[in-house]
Design an enzyme around this catalytic site. Structure first.
Site, PDB file in Angstrom:
ATOM      1  N   SER A   1       0.831  -1.208   0.000  1.00  0.00           N
ATOM      2  CA  SER A   1       0.000   0.000   0.000  1.00  0.00           C
ATOM      3  C   SER A   1       0.866   1.258   0.000  1.00  0.00           C
ATOM      4  O   SER A   1       0.358   2.357  -0.020  1.00  0.00           O
ATOM      5  CB  SER A   1      -0.952   0.011   1.208  1.00  0.00           C
ATOM      6  OG  SER A   1      -0.219  -0.073   2.412  1.00  0.00           O
TER       7      SER A   1
ATOM      8  N   ASN B   1      -2.176  -1.951  13.379  1.00  0.00           N
ATOM      9  CA  ASN B   1      -3.636  -1.787  13.377  1.00  0.00           C
ATOM     10  C   ASN B   1      -4.071  -0.525  14.127  1.00  0.00           C
ATOM     11  O   ASN B   1      -4.957   0.205  13.669  1.00  0.00           O
ATOM     12  CB  ASN B   1      -4.313  -3.021  13.986  1.00  0.00           C
ATOM     13  CG  ASN B   1      -4.003  -4.281  13.199  1.00  0.00           C
ATOM     14  OD1 ASN B   1      -3.412  -4.209  12.121  1.00  0.00           O
ATOM     15  ND2 ASN B   1      -4.386  -5.426  13.732  1.00  0.00           N
TER      16      ASN B   1
ATOM     17  N   THR C   1     -40.319  25.964 -10.183  1.00  0.00           N
ATOM     18  CA  THR C   1     -40.638  24.649  -9.609  1.00  0.00           C
ATOM     19  C   THR C   1     -40.959  23.774 -10.813  1.00  0.00           C
ATOM     20  O   THR C   1     -41.507  24.276 -11.811  1.00  0.00           O
ATOM     21  CB  THR C   1     -41.847  24.685  -8.654  1.00  0.00           C
ATOM     22  OG1 THR C   1     -43.002  25.069  -9.400  1.00  0.00           O
ATOM     23  CG2 THR C   1     -41.668  25.668  -7.502  1.00  0.00           C
ATOM     24  N   HIS C   2     -40.602  22.508 -10.753  1.00  0.00           N
ATOM     25  CA  HIS C   2     -40.764  21.586 -11.892  1.00  0.00           C
ATOM     26  C   HIS C   2     -40.061  22.132 -13.141  1.00  0.00           C
ATOM     27  O   HIS C   2     -40.495  21.855 -14.255  1.00  0.00           O
ATOM     28  CB  HIS C   2     -42.243  21.340 -12.211  1.00  0.00           C
ATOM     29  CG  HIS C   2     -43.074  21.028 -11.014  1.00  0.00           C
ATOM     30  ND1 HIS C   2     -43.331  19.747 -10.591  1.00  0.00           N
ATOM     31  CD2 HIS C   2     -43.693  21.848 -10.124  1.00  0.00           C
ATOM     32  CE1 HIS C   2     -44.080  19.782  -9.502  1.00  0.00           C
ATOM     33  NE2 HIS C   2     -44.305  21.049  -9.188  1.00  0.00           N
TER      34      HIS C   2
ATOM     35  N   SER D   1     -15.066  23.925 -28.572  1.00  0.00           N
ATOM     36  CA  SER D   1     -15.208  22.652 -29.267  1.00  0.00           C
ATOM     37  C   SER D   1     -14.132  22.582 -30.328  1.00  0.00           C
ATOM     38  O   SER D   1     -13.799  23.589 -30.948  1.00  0.00           O
ATOM     39  CB  SER D   1     -16.596  22.587 -29.910  1.00  0.00           C
ATOM     40  OG  SER D   1     -16.585  21.699 -31.009  1.00  0.00           O
TER      41      SER D   1
ATOM     42  N   LYS E   1     -18.606  27.382 -30.166  1.00  0.00           N
ATOM     43  CA  LYS E   1     -18.964  26.823 -28.863  1.00  0.00           C
ATOM     44  C   LYS E   1     -18.153  27.379 -27.693  1.00  0.00           C
ATOM     45  O   LYS E   1     -16.970  27.624 -27.792  1.00  0.00           O
ATOM     46  CB  LYS E   1     -18.781  25.293 -28.864  1.00  0.00           C
ATOM     47  CG  LYS E   1     -19.802  24.521 -29.661  1.00  0.00           C
ATOM     48  CD  LYS E   1     -21.239  24.684 -29.174  1.00  0.00           C
ATOM     49  CE  LYS E   1     -21.527  24.036 -27.857  1.00  0.00           C
ATOM     50  NZ  LYS E   1     -21.499  22.569 -27.939  1.00  0.00           N
TER      51      LYS E   1
ATOM     52  N   ASN F   1     -18.265  26.066 -23.744  1.00  0.00           N
ATOM     53  CA  ASN F   1     -18.953  25.075 -22.909  1.00  0.00           C
ATOM     54  C   ASN F   1     -18.672  25.260 -21.412  1.00  0.00           C
ATOM     55  O   ASN F   1     -17.553  25.604 -21.032  1.00  0.00           O
ATOM     56  CB  ASN F   1     -18.530  23.670 -23.328  1.00  0.00           C
ATOM     57  CG  ASN F   1     -18.873  23.388 -24.778  1.00  0.00           C
ATOM     58  OD1 ASN F   1     -19.895  23.849 -25.268  1.00  0.00           O
ATOM     59  ND2 ASN F   1     -18.004  22.658 -25.450  1.00  0.00           N
TER      60      ASN F   1
ATOM     61  N   TYR G   1      -9.351  -6.182  13.052  1.00  0.00           N
ATOM     62  CA  TYR G   1      -8.756  -5.736  11.799  1.00  0.00           C
ATOM     63  C   TYR G   1      -8.752  -6.877  10.775  1.00  0.00           C
ATOM     64  O   TYR G   1      -8.464  -8.027  11.107  1.00  0.00           O
ATOM     65  CB  TYR G   1      -7.314  -5.241  12.030  1.00  0.00           C
ATOM     66  CG  TYR G   1      -6.651  -4.798  10.730  1.00  0.00           C
ATOM     67  CD1 TYR G   1      -6.875  -3.528  10.225  1.00  0.00           C
ATOM     68  CD2 TYR G   1      -5.860  -5.675   9.989  1.00  0.00           C
ATOM     69  CE1 TYR G   1      -6.316  -3.134   9.021  1.00  0.00           C
ATOM     70  CE2 TYR G   1      -5.295  -5.283   8.781  1.00  0.00           C
ATOM     71  CZ  TYR G   1      -5.520  -4.006   8.303  1.00  0.00           C
ATOM     72  OH  TYR G   1      -4.973  -3.614   7.108  1.00  0.00           O
TER      73      TYR G   1
ATOM     74  N   LYS H   1      -8.235   3.305   1.848  1.00  0.00           N
ATOM     75  CA  LYS H   1      -7.527   4.573   1.646  1.00  0.00           C
ATOM     76  C   LYS H   1      -7.700   5.191   0.259  1.00  0.00           C
ATOM     77  O   LYS H   1      -7.865   6.399   0.139  1.00  0.00           O
ATOM     78  CB  LYS H   1      -6.044   4.388   1.971  1.00  0.00           C
ATOM     79  CG  LYS H   1      -5.811   4.462   3.482  1.00  0.00           C
ATOM     80  CD  LYS H   1      -4.441   4.032   3.901  1.00  0.00           C
ATOM     81  CE  LYS H   1      -4.325   2.539   4.034  1.00  0.00           C
ATOM     82  NZ  LYS H   1      -5.280   1.933   4.990  1.00  0.00           N
TER      83      LYS H   1
HETATM   84  N1  ARG Z   1      -1.232  -1.148   5.495  1.00  0.00           N
HETATM   85  C1  ARG Z   1      -2.217  -1.597   6.434  1.00  0.00           C
HETATM   86  C2  ARG Z   1      -3.558  -0.925   6.158  1.00  0.00           C
HETATM   87  O1  ARG Z   1      -3.565   0.071   5.535  1.00  0.00           O
HETATM   88  C3  ARG Z   1      -1.790  -1.286   7.843  1.00  0.00           C
HETATM   89  C4  ARG Z   1      -2.304  -2.229   8.861  1.00  0.00           C
HETATM   90  C5  ARG Z   1      -1.842  -3.606   8.549  1.00  0.00           C
HETATM   91  N2  ARG Z   1      -1.986  -4.526   9.605  1.00  0.00           N
HETATM   92  C6  ARG Z   1      -1.716  -5.828   9.399  1.00  0.00           C
HETATM   93  N3  ARG Z   1      -1.793  -6.600  10.423  1.00  0.00           N
HETATM   94  N4  ARG Z   1      -1.370  -6.292   8.236  1.00  0.00           N
HETATM   95  O2  ARG Z   1      -4.587  -1.380   6.561  1.00  0.00           O
END
Ligand code: ARG
Length: 459
Positions: free
Chosen positions: A22, A109, A154-155, A276, A282, A284, A316, A324
């Site tokens: 990640s 976590n 309205t409408h 355009s 045009k 836009n 978790y 994310k």
């Molecule tokens: N990169 C993980 C996340 O965004 C962090 C937590 C990971 N915890 C684990 N036990 N693998 O959720």
């Protein structure tokens, strides 16, 4: 080598490392990860769990890492999965055993929950500032065009004359509620989960309140299992952004309609439009159209999260790493829209006479005549019917309400007199709606005064 491979005999497959990393997107949490770690380490030393010396070296190195990340010289490595382990690994490389102490009484976590709460707190403040800029530009345009009259709809049918400023300020109300919702959500975000460990807390004698104070949280979370499982604050925040986008989309729809050839109520500055590639004439309203389009994208971000969370057992689960990207996407989208929309609104050109012309159709004052009759003791339903008959008569004869002679009016509505003939004036109609929340000049001025104080603006 990873930070968790003690029990493994074989290295993670490269594909799996790529699949599960990640760092490519959570590196944006680096500053919040580092400030969380600095507070954590400060507390560990204060509690006598690590030495002041170790804490000092760790904090110094964390600060160096932050500068390197900001200078672009820090090497992120997919092999270390996420932002937490990339930073921890660098610390261990540089400080050896001392660096290996940072993860004492902590799990990724509770660390990710802490990082994202810190990050969201800042983002909410930034979004609220941008939202205030948008509110200010609306109030500014409203104040500068206080006399401009338009048909209210309205409408999507012409309904009654209103002040253009009144219509604009309806959006300030919506954006104000969005800001309040963000602040409310911020209150629930502002609790410290660190100290919850992987799920069950820690046997080490840490001081969570101290970390909360250092990081300016209002307090600590009560239940460690909830604290590491909870993503309500993501969902609440994205719900708020979704409602905000629904408002932006409606404003965009108004703008798109207002600039259409059929309407021509306003013009956008050339700098906020595109042309355009085929049709030379045009111009836009792309910003408004893209905003309307991006609304679906933010709803999608909310739904990704709701769907991702719905089947997860406590506590978790790795699925939660998927929280994310939708979050970041929604934040980036909303910030971009806010920064372009505020100046676009501030620079609109208002076609006053076209708007007033559209609002001057005497049919739009039919309700004024019904209310005039109510003031002469005629029950509203009866008045409504009588005026309806008059409107029908006009339509049959191809004339407008103000073209009927008083004698003809009296034939259909005997209670009428010459005063009625003065009712078909949009300005008069607007100013007669002088109750709190109404569209009269006096009431709209009061709204503008309210926003000037609320937004601390000198308009
Ligand atoms: N990169 C993980 C996340 O965004 C962090 C937590 C990971 N915890 C684990 N036990 N693998 O959720």
């Amino acid at each position: 080598m990873t930070l968790w491979d003690g029990r493994f005999n074989q290295k993670t497959d490269d594909l799996v490392a790529k699949f599960s990393e990640s760092i490519s997107f959570d590196k944006r949490l680096y500053a919040h990860d580092i400030s969380g770690s600095i507070a954590h380490v400060t507390m560990l030393a204060e509690c006598g769990i690590i030495t002041d010396n170790d804490a000092g070296s760790i904090i110094k190195e964390l600060t160096n890492i932050q500068s390197e990340i900001e200078a672009g010289s820090f090497q992120f490595d997919e092999q270390y999965e996420d932002i937490h382990m990339n930073i921890e690994n660098a610390l261990i490389n540089r400080l050896g055993d001392t660096g290996a102490k940072i993860h004492t009484a902590r799990s990724r976590n509770d660390q990710i929950a802490t990082d994202t709460r810190l990050y969201l707190r800042d983002e909410i403040d930034q979004i609220n500032n941008l939202l205030n800029q948008l509110k200010l530009s609306i109030v500014d345009v409203a104040a500068k065009h206080l006399h401009v009259i338009m048909p209210g709809f309205t409408h999507l049918q012409h309904a009654q004359p209103v002040l253009f400023a009144h219509h604009l300020l309806a959006y300030t109300e919506m954006f104000h509620r969005d800001g309040c919702r963000l602040n409310d959500c911020r209150k629930r975000i502002n609790k410290l989960p660190l100290g919850s460990g992987a799920l069950a807390g820690t046997s080490l004698l840490i001081n969570r309140d101290m970390v909360a104070d250092l990081l300016k949280f209002d307090g600590v979370t009560r239940n460690s299992m909830d604290a590491v499982s909870d993503r309500d604050y993501f969902i609440e925040f994205l719900s708020t952004l979704s409602i905000f986008m629904m408002h932006m989309s409606r404003l965009s729809e108004d703008v798109i309609y207002w600039v259409s050839q059929e309407c021509s109520f306003i013009e956008l500055s050339d700098t906020f439009c595109t042309g355009s590639s085929l049709m030379p004439q045009k111009k836009n309203p792309d910003v408004a159209e893209l905003t309307r389009g991006k609304t679906g994208r933010v709803y999608g971000d909310l739904f990704s999260l709701l769907t991702m969370m719905k089947g997860l057992p406590l506590c978790y689960n790795r699925d939660m790493q998927e929280d994310k990207e939708p979050l970041f996407d929604a934040i980036d989208t909303v910030k971009l829209i806010l920064s372009v929309y505020a100046p676009m609104i501030r620079n609109i050109k208002v076609n006053e006479s076209i708007m007033k012309n559209a609002a001057s159709d005497p049919d739009l004052m039919a309700t004024d005549l019904a209310e005039w009759l109510v003031n002469r003791n005629i029950p509203f339903r009866t008045a409504h019917k009588k005026v309806g008959t008059l409107v029908g008569y006009c339509q049959e004869n191809g004339i407008t309400l103000d073209q009927v002679s008083l004698d003809q009016i009296k034939e259909l509505i005997p209670e009428c007199n010459e005063e009625c003939l003065l009712l078909f004036d949009p300005e008069k109609s607007i100013n007669s709606r002088n109750i709190t929340g109404g569209t009269s000049g006096e009431q709209v001025k009061k709204q503008i005064e309210f926003w000037k104080t609320e937004l601390n603006a000198d308009i």
